[in-house]
Design an enzyme around this catalytic site. Structure first.
Site, short mmCIF file in Angstrom:
data_model
loop_
_atom_site.label_atom_id
_atom_site.label_comp_id
_atom_site.label_asym_id
_atom_site.label_seq_id
_atom_site.Cartn_x
_atom_site.Cartn_y
_atom_site.Cartn_z
N GLY A 134 -7.15 -2.56 -0.15
CA GLY A 134 -6.40 -2.14 -0.62
C GLY A 134 -6.02 -3.43 -0.76
O GLY A 134 -6.63 -4.15 -1.14
N CYS A 135 -5.17 -3.34 -1.95
CA CYS A 135 -4.62 -4.53 -2.90
C CYS A 135 -4.26 -5.63 -2.14
O CYS A 135 -5.23 -7.11 -2.52
CB CYS A 135 -3.72 -4.29 -4.32
SG CYS A 135 -2.31 -3.81 -2.93
#
Length: 324
Positions: A134-135
């Site tokens: 995920g970012c």
């Protein structure tokens, strides 16, 4: 040439993948699948690609591609792979959270490897399936992994991170509407964000017992990028901390340790992560910055593809920020 397919090509991460792969010297796009735009030009969803490609979205997949990227909403990658099969040799890179945690990481008897190159480079090189991080998780882990490796995360860790509006996806919502987002900032999912689980999984792979993580995510009034400030108790010197980070990332292609304070414009539109360290009394502050759509998503996915196919990590990713 690596023959690539993209599933879910009309969103932000799909668009970034198309842009990168169109200019990748060792890859070519075989198809871009979209259920909502099949038969329409790719430029109808990504107008900045007008004149760059004349490809159309398709409603069909080629199961014989070398690699397929899944750019689907969370929960939808699993459903898609259950109803669509690919060849035994096709590599899969999933950009959702469906396979990031160990308990969810097996598909057809094959494990998904967590695709953070700074942590799992050798495993990625041997993998058939990748779960792209995920970012927020990428920015925060890169700020913490060197301390975990050295056993310095025994105390509470406090994290404040702000992301641009593209982090919410292409579908409009009340908190991405211009009238609400402009000149505004707010927090959401305080201390419960879904990326915490993958962050904890990674740091505990390096240090068994760690202090609690307190994560407060924020929405910023800009389009792309993540700036994370992370701090914890650290009784050794700032120079010692800097050395730990420099040693840990000595062979990292895209993670840079800098002595100067950092800002988002340094990394937006690149696959870079920049990290700055600052010591105040017994507290160590780590600041990290990434582009949420590139190092936090599509750029890292291509970096993983490069590792899987034995080519230089920087292939197709020599992107430059525009500070002014």
């Amino acid at each position: 040439m690596i023959k690539a397919g993209i599933i879910g090509g009309s969103g932000y991460t799909g668009g970034e993948l198309i842009r990168i792969l169109l200019n990748h010297p060792s890859a070519t796009i075989d198809f871009v699948f979209s259920t909502t735009r099949a038969g329409k030009p790719i430029s109808s969803a990504h107008p900045d690609l007008l004149g760059t490609t004349d490809m159309d979205f398709t409603g069909k997949v080629n199961p014989e591609v070398d690699v397929v990227f899944l750019c689907l909403g969370h929960g939808n990658s699993t459903k898609f792979l259950k109803s669509n099969s690919f060849s035994r040799t096709t590599k899969i890179i999933d950009l959702s959270n469906d396979f990031r945690l160990r308990e969810d990481s097996i598909l057809d008897g094959k494990p998904f490897v967590y695709g953070l190159p700074e942590l799992n480079k050798e495993a990625i090189q041997k993998a058939s399936y990748i779960a792209n991080p995920g970012c927020f998780a990428t920015a925060i882990q890169l700020a913490l992994l060197p301390l975990a490796k050295a056993g310095h995360l025994e105390n509470e860790v406090h994290i404040n991170a702000v992301t641009g509006s593209t982090g919410a996806g292409v579908s409009p919502s009340g908190t991405t509407h211009f009238s609400w987002r402009n000149n505004n900032v707010s927090w959401y999912k305080p201390f419960t964000h879904q990326h915490l689980a993958e962050i904890k999984q990674s740091i505990t792979s390096l240090q068994d017992e760690t202090g609690e993580l307190f994560f407060l995510p924020n929405r910023g009034n800009f389009t792309r990028g993540i700036l994370a400030t992370v701090y914890t108790r650290f009784e050794e010197s700032e120079d010692k901390a800097i050395q730990l980070f420099q040693d840990f990332y000595s062979e990292a292609e895209f993670t840079q340790i800098t002595s100067a304070p950092i800002h988002l414009k340094q990394v937006v539109n690149t696959n870079q992560c920049h990290i700055h360290l600052h010591k105040h009394n017994d507290t160590l502050l780590m600041t990290s910055a990434i582009d949420n759509l590139l190092k936090g998503a599509s750029g890292q996915a291509v970096q993983n593809m490069n590792l899987m196919f034995g080519i230089a990590q920087s292939e197709g990713l020599k992107l430059k920020a525009g500070v002014y």
